[in-house]
Write a protein that holds these residues in place. Structure first.
Motif, PDB file in Angstrom:
ATOM      1  N   UNK A   1       2.856  10.957   6.644  1.00 14.05           N
ATOM      2  CA  UNK A   1       4.118  10.632   5.979  1.00 14.05           C
ATOM      3  C   UNK A   1       4.032  10.845   4.476  1.00 14.05           C
ATOM      4  N   UNK A   2       5.148  11.308   3.906  1.00 11.65           N
ATOM      5  CA  UNK A   2       5.304  11.345   2.458  1.00 11.65           C
ATOM      6  C   UNK A   2       5.656   9.953   1.958  1.00 11.65           C
ATOM      7  N   UNK A   3       5.336   9.686   0.708  1.00 13.80           N
ATOM      8  CA  UNK A   3       5.857   8.502   0.033  1.00 13.80           C
ATOM      9  C   UNK A   3       7.258   8.832  -0.465  1.00 13.80           C
ATOM     10  N   UNK A   4       8.194   7.929  -0.258  1.00 11.61           N
ATOM     11  CA  UNK A   4       9.526   8.150  -0.794  1.00 11.61           C
ATOM     12  C   UNK A   4      10.617   8.156   0.253  1.00 11.61           C
TER      13      UNK A   4
ATOM     14  N   UNK B   1       0.831  -1.193   0.000  1.00 10.40           N
ATOM     15  CA  UNK B   1       0.000   0.000   0.000  1.00 10.40           C
ATOM     16  C   UNK B   1       0.875   1.256   0.000  1.00 10.40           C
ATOM     17  N   UNK B   2       0.276   2.353  -0.469  1.00  6.31           N
ATOM     18  CA  UNK B   2       0.876   3.680  -0.369  1.00  6.31           C
ATOM     19  C   UNK B   2       2.255   3.744  -1.024  1.00  6.31           C
ATOM     20  N   UNK B   3       2.392   3.152  -2.208  1.00  3.98           N
ATOM     21  CA  UNK B   3       3.646   3.186  -2.952  1.00  3.98           C
ATOM     22  C   UNK B   3       3.471   3.988  -4.238  1.00  3.98           C
TER      23      UNK B   3
ATOM     24  N   UNK C   1      -4.506  -1.204  -5.120  1.00  4.86           N
ATOM     25  CA  UNK C   1      -5.630  -0.354  -4.727  1.00  4.86           C
ATOM     26  C   UNK C   1      -5.282   1.105  -4.986  1.00  4.86           C
ATOM     27  N   UNK C   2      -6.187   1.998  -4.623  1.00  9.98           N
ATOM     28  CA  UNK C   2      -6.033   3.415  -4.950  1.00  9.98           C
ATOM     29  C   UNK C   2      -4.903   4.083  -4.178  1.00  9.98           C
ATOM     30  N   UNK C   3      -4.392   3.425  -3.139  1.00 15.91           N
ATOM     31  CA  UNK C   3      -3.269   4.026  -2.399  1.00 15.91           C
ATOM     32  C   UNK C   3      -1.946   3.857  -3.129  1.00 15.91           C
ATOM     33  N   UNK C   4      -1.879   2.915  -4.058  1.00 21.66           N
ATOM     34  CA  UNK C   4      -0.670   2.686  -4.847  1.00 21.66           C
ATOM     35  C   UNK C   4      -0.739   3.528  -6.113  1.00 21.66           C
TER      36      UNK C   4
ATOM     37  N   UNK D   1       1.410   9.063   2.048  1.00 22.07           N
ATOM     38  CA  UNK D   1       1.806   7.771   2.593  1.00 22.07           C
ATOM     39  C   UNK D   1       0.809   7.227   3.591  1.00 22.07           C
ATOM     40  N   UNK D   2       1.221   6.186   4.274  1.00 17.55           N
ATOM     41  CA  UNK D   2       0.378   5.556   5.287  1.00 17.55           C
ATOM     42  C   UNK D   2      -0.015   6.595   6.334  1.00 17.55           C
TER      43      UNK D   2
END
Length: 614
Positions: free
Chosen positions: A390-393, A331-333, A348-351, A378-379
């Motif tokens: 959180x940010x992704x990355x 998730x969240x990627x 899913x929509x979080x990716x 992010x999560x």
């Protein structure tokens, strides 16, 4: 009340005893000296009376003593005693050379409890029967050393140590931790087969591997069994056909946070084959190739948690091998610009699959720009250091960074081409992918190498095409294009496109002309992209030569259609050949359908292998 007073009296006596003994150690600690320029007169208390060998000074030292070692080469094995500090003058000039002492099971330095060793260049013979530093059954600090030509550099067994700010070059294994809770931090482990090897007999060990730079041919970090490490904030460069950033085996818990993995030519970024791994806020980029037909960068297994990661320029970026019936949490990627962004499951929509809008991926600056879609995406259960979502990355999450988001201009538009149709010039180009993109500005002149400004501005538009009527009496048009974001920031102009008008009736359909562009980035390190345009369909050969004129690689050798083309040149070539720093030449030759040469050009580029110097 009596019992309470007895406890107070015991505590007072214990504290007095500890203070007295600590004072005794501090007061009676001795500083000794080692130098080839000294008179070798015990107890070696000055540089003038310094010992000629390190072991001579150690043999008369006690717990708490410090030994300073001058510049020079000391051909001896060093066996430390507990509580000793051994300080060299610097890893560039203070050398412990044990190559003439090699025997089976030999260690150049054997550590003891509560030791410090700093500032040495440690040389042993390359091979598995001789190693650099052994530290077992105690606590030790090993820092500011340089270990060369070793089979295994540092072996930590049954002890808790801090391995910090060392340099390891050309080794089989940089650091091996066995039954250890050590902190491996701020080391440079360069040109090794395996960077850090971790294992243990039980799961009661929690070492931390953080802020290291590793350049490896096989594994950056390998966790074999039982130990439960945290691997965070490392930079791992993969430069071998079978290289992996992280590989896990029989350990039942591994935490992998905020690592940057850069592939020159490698099949796998992260691969945990059996047991739970928590992978968050990592970024993987580069030439992850399908050499082994397994070009996944992050592969999920049972109980894996894969969140807040970014993968760029891979074959298969992130997913699950269906035949293994794994069920990880993914998730969240963000998976961007990969041949296959997600595989083996329906994201899913979080990716996401969006342009991450980093500062500059060519210079490995992956801080997010102000309007990146990865900010606060992010999560939601994880917070950044500024206590927002959180940010992704790479810099998100509790082990990331707190930094200002910069509002930068978009990237210059790419692939500006033109086709003549009757009395019209049809321009087209690629769409920009920034989240805050707004529009394009088109510029035109009748003179080559013109300046894109208000005097040559034609139109602002959001489409990726423009049609112009060819007026009479014009011999040529030259075009440039810029991109503008919502804040009004304007990019640098695109490459200039020339449309030479002779006779509309005689003009070929594709008029983008032949052109060989300057590679980017230049200088490159380790890879670069070479772009070119073909006026019409033809047979293309694109070569790379070194400065001596010797062929390095044939990048293209095939028939290609008219238009814009781009090919990547990787410094290591995915083989055993590594390029040295210097100037290289790339040349294009094109033949038309009648096998007649119609275009040739060459340009210079500067390249180098990865170098990391302290």
């Amino acid at each position: 009340m009596k019992t309470h007073n007895s406890k107070k009296r015991f505590t007072f006596l214990l504290t007095t005893f500890l203070i007295f003994n600590l004072s005794f150690i501090i007061v009676h600690a001795t500083i000794r000296y080692v130098s080839h320029e000294g008179s070798n007169t015990p107890p070696y208390l000055t540089w003038e009376t310094a010992a000629d060998s390190i072991m001579s000074a150690i043999n008369i030292s006690e717990f708490g003593d410090t030994i300073y070692v001058a510049n020079g080469v000391y051909k001896e094995q060093v066996i430390m005693i507990p509580g000793l500090s051994l300080i060299g003058a610097g890893s560039d000039s203070t050398v412990i050379d044990t190559r003439s002492l090699v025997q089976s099971g030999f260690w150049a330095i054997i550590m003891a409890d509560s030791c410090v060793i700093r500032g040495f260049n440690i040389i042993v013979s390359y091979g598995r029967e001789a190693s650099g530093i052994y530290s077992g059954y105690g606590n030790a600090l090993i820092e500011f050393n340089k270990i060369n030509n070793t089979g295994l550099s540092i072996y930590i067994s049954n002890s808790n140590t801090l391995i910090q700010e060392n340099i390891f070059l050309n080794v089989e294994i940089g650091i091996q931790l066995f039954n250890s809770n050590s902190d491996v931090k701020n080391n440079q482990i360069t040109n090794v087969k395996r960077g850090i090897l971790i294992d243990a007999f039980t799961g009661n060990y929690y070492p931390i591997v953080e802020q290291n730079i590793v350049s490896c041919e096989i594994q950056g970090v390998l966790v074999e069994f039982n130990s439960r490490p945290t691997i965070r904030n490392n930079i791992i460069f993969l430069n071998g056909d079978g290289a992996m950033g992280y590989q896990g085996g029989g350990s039942d818990s591994v935490w992998v946070y905020n690592n940057l993995v850069v592939a020159e030519y490698a099949p796998v970024g992260f691969n945990n084959t059996i047991v739970p791994t928590i992978e968050k806020n990592n970024l993987l980029i580069g030439n992850f190739d399908d050499y082994f037909h397994e070009a996944n960068v992050i592969e999920g297994w049972n109980f894996n948690v894969i969140e807040n990661n970014v993968v760029i320029n891979a074959i298969e970026a992130m997913g699950i091998k269906k035949e293994n019936n794994h069920n990880p949490i993914i998730k969240y990627n963000d998976s961007w610009n990969n041949k296959i962004n997600y595989f083996g499951f329906t994201p899913d929509s979080t990716n996401l699959s969006v342009d991450p809008m980093v500062i500059n991926e060519d210079s490995l600056d992956f801080h997010l720009q102000m309007f990146s879609p990865l900010i606060d995406a992010g999560d939601p259960e994880i917070l950044d250091k500024d206590l927002t979502r959180s940010d992704i990355g790479l810099y998100g999450g509790p082990f990331g960074e707190r930094y200002p988001y910069l509002d930068l201009a978009p990237k210059p538009p790419r692939n500006l081409t033109a086709v003549v149709d009757s009395q019209y010039i049809n321009l087209s180009w690629n769409k920009n992918t920034e989240a805050d993109f707004n529009s394009f500005n088109l510029f035109r002149d009748t003179t080559a190498n013109f300046t894109a400004d208000s005097t040559t501005f034609v139109v602002s538009l959001t489409d990726t095409f423009y049609v112009q009527i060819i007026p009479p009496g014009i011999d040529a048009f030259y075009y440039k294009l810029t991109a503008v974001d919502n804040q009004g920031n304007e990019s640098q102009p695109s490459e200039e496109l020339a449309v030479i008008i002779t006779s509309v009736n005689e003009y070929p359909s594709t008029v983008s002309n032949y052109q060989l562009y300057q590679n980017y980035p230049n200088p490159f390190n380790p890879s670069t992209k070479i772009a070119y345009k073909l006026k019409e369909r033809g047979y293309v050969k694109l070569y790379v030569y070194d400065i001596k004129g010797e062929l390095v690689e044939v990048l293209v050798n095939e028939v290609q259609e008219a238009g814009y083309h781009e090919v990547e040149f990787v410094g290591q070539l995915g083989k055993s050949t590594n390029l040295s720093s210097g100037v290289y030449i790339y040349q294009i030759m094109v033949k038309n359908g009648n096998n007649i040469p119609v275009f040739s050009d060459m340009k210079k580029m500067s390249g180098a292998k990865w170098h990391y110097c302290k």
